[in-house]
Design an enzyme around this catalytic site. Structure first.
Site, short mmCIF file in Angstrom:
data_model
loop_
_atom_site.label_atom_id
_atom_site.label_comp_id
_atom_site.label_asym_id
_atom_site.label_seq_id
_atom_site.Cartn_x
_atom_site.Cartn_y
_atom_site.Cartn_z
N SER A 63 0.79 -1.23 0.00
CA SER A 63 0.00 0.00 0.00
C SER A 63 0.82 1.27 0.00
O SER A 63 0.26 2.35 -0.19
CB SER A 63 -0.96 0.00 1.20
OG SER A 63 -2.02 -0.90 1.00
N LYS A 66 0.41 3.33 -3.01
CA LYS A 66 -0.76 4.20 -3.17
C LYS A 66 -0.36 5.68 -3.17
O LYS A 66 -1.05 6.51 -3.77
CB LYS A 66 -1.78 3.92 -2.07
CG LYS A 66 -2.37 2.51 -2.14
CD LYS A 66 -3.21 2.20 -0.91
CE LYS A 66 -3.73 0.76 -0.95
NZ LYS A 66 -4.47 0.38 0.27
N TYR A 190 -3.92 -2.71 -10.12
CA TYR A 190 -3.77 -2.54 -8.67
C TYR A 190 -2.89 -3.62 -8.05
O TYR A 190 -1.97 -3.32 -7.28
CB TYR A 190 -5.16 -2.55 -8.02
CG TYR A 190 -5.13 -2.48 -6.52
CD1 TYR A 190 -4.70 -1.32 -5.88
CD2 TYR A 190 -5.52 -3.56 -5.75
CE1 TYR A 190 -4.67 -1.24 -4.50
CE2 TYR A 190 -5.49 -3.49 -4.36
CZ TYR A 190 -5.06 -2.33 -3.74
OH TYR A 190 -5.02 -2.26 -2.37
N TYR A 241 -4.45 3.69 8.04
CA TYR A 241 -5.80 3.11 8.16
C TYR A 241 -6.47 3.57 9.45
O TYR A 241 -6.41 4.75 9.79
CB TYR A 241 -5.73 1.58 8.05
CG TYR A 241 -4.91 1.11 6.88
CD1 TYR A 241 -5.25 1.49 5.59
CD2 TYR A 241 -3.78 0.32 7.05
CE1 TYR A 241 -4.49 1.08 4.50
CE2 TYR A 241 -3.01 -0.10 5.97
CZ TYR A 241 -3.38 0.28 4.70
OH TYR A 241 -2.63 -0.11 3.63
N VAL A 259 1.28 -3.64 3.97
CA VAL A 259 1.25 -4.92 4.69
C VAL A 259 2.48 -5.77 4.39
O VAL A 259 2.65 -6.83 5.00
CB VAL A 259 -0.05 -5.71 4.42
CG1 VAL A 259 -1.25 -4.97 4.95
CG2 VAL A 259 -0.18 -6.05 2.94
#
Length: 314
Positions: A63, A66, A190, A241, A259
């Site tokens: 992530s 992103k 993705y 998050y 992660v």
């Protein structure tokens, strides 16, 4: 303040920790990573690099990608992107589907999975996934000056084979008209984006433009100063998050976790920092990476909430 001594202290402190977290078992290729690993790299505003531990060990950025995908999407769509993705913390797990029903397919922010899938839809831009992924790789190679950055195809295949919840998120948003391309193409983009492999040195170099108000130290402007500040703001409020508030409270530095165990952290005007340790805490963030950044902030005084020039060791 001697960063070399501080990094050595952090490496020793992390080595003594018994609870190293739990690796991400829901992606089979990540489940086999040794939780003993830890690396850290810091690039300062004057171009110095200080690294320690397993700073040269490659890992799946997941992530953290992103941040760079969002940068590319804003270059394509500008502020129109915010009509499809929000800018608020989610308060839920990174792969939650709950809010999408309540908010009619508009993800809370671009750093939860649903939001990042919308960003991938923007970056796909009517092309095949290989074109969008090629653009991402070129961008990262440009930011780092390192053409060796590549995708770990085994991780990409592992995510594709097991990414059922992301498939559900994409289809749900497609039902609301917030995914414009075929779902399998968007997810292909993705999953491969998340499977990019980097080490701490490379990741710290890639974050320099966010440290330098949108500038590449050698190649000129990457984004405008206001866009760099806004990306940093989203990293601070949404980058961890549903533990983003706790990270801001304990560390006080914009950061984006993955992660795979990596965290990219930005101290505007001062440093771009990458840490990696694959064991995760209950929120899906690197347990030891978070501890390392907390200790770094304590030793240096680095925080977006500290007065300019303040340092704990001054």
């Amino acid at each position: 303040m001697d960063l070399t001594d501080i990094v050595a202290d952090i490496v020793a402190y992390i080595a003594a920790q018994e609870d190293r977290g739990t690796v991400a078992s829901y992606i089979p290729e990540l489940a086999s990573v040794d939780p003993a690993g830890f690396g850290i790299a810091i690039v300062t505003a004057d171009g110095a690099m200080v690294a320690g531990g397993d700073a040269d060990a490659g890992f799946s950025i997941q992530s953290i990608s992103k941040v760079f995908a969002l940068t590319l999407a804003l270059g394509k769509a500008g502020d129109q992107l915010w009509e499809r993705v929000g800018r608020e913390p989610s308060g839920n797990a990174f792969n939650s589907i709950v809010q999408l029903e309540q908010e009619r397919g508009i993800p809370r922010n671009p750093f939860i999975n649903a939001g990042a899938i919308v960003v991938s839809d923007v970056n796909l831009g009517g092309h095949q996934p290989r074109v969008a992924i090629g653009e991402m790789l070129r961008f990262l190679r440009y930011l780092t000056g390192d053409d060796s950055i590549a995708i770990n195809e085994a991780v990409a295949a592992s995510e594709t084979a097991t990414g059922f919840r992301n498939i559900a998120l994409a289809n749900y948003m497609r039902a609301f008209g917030n995914i414009h391309h075929p779902v399998e193409l968007v997810l292909g983009t993705y999953f491969h984006q998340c499977a990019i492999e980097m080490n701490c040195r490379q990741l710290a170099l890639a974050g320099r433009f966010l440290m330098l108000d949108g500038r590449h130290p050698d190649e000129g402007r990457v984004v405008s100063p206001s866009r760099a500040r806004r990306i940093n703001a989203l990293m601070l409020t949404c980058g961890h998050y549903d533990a983003s508030g706790d990270f801001a409270f304990r560390v006080g530095i914009p950061g984006k976790s993955g992660v795979g165990g990596g965290i990219l952290a930005i101290v505007p005007g001062r440093a771009s920092i990458a840490v990696w340790s694959p064991g995760l805490n209950e929120n899906g963030n690197s347990r030891l990476g978070t501890l390392a950044l907390e200790r770094l902030a304590q030793r240096t005084g680095w925080s977006v909430f500290s007065p300019a020039g303040d340092s704990a060791d001054q």
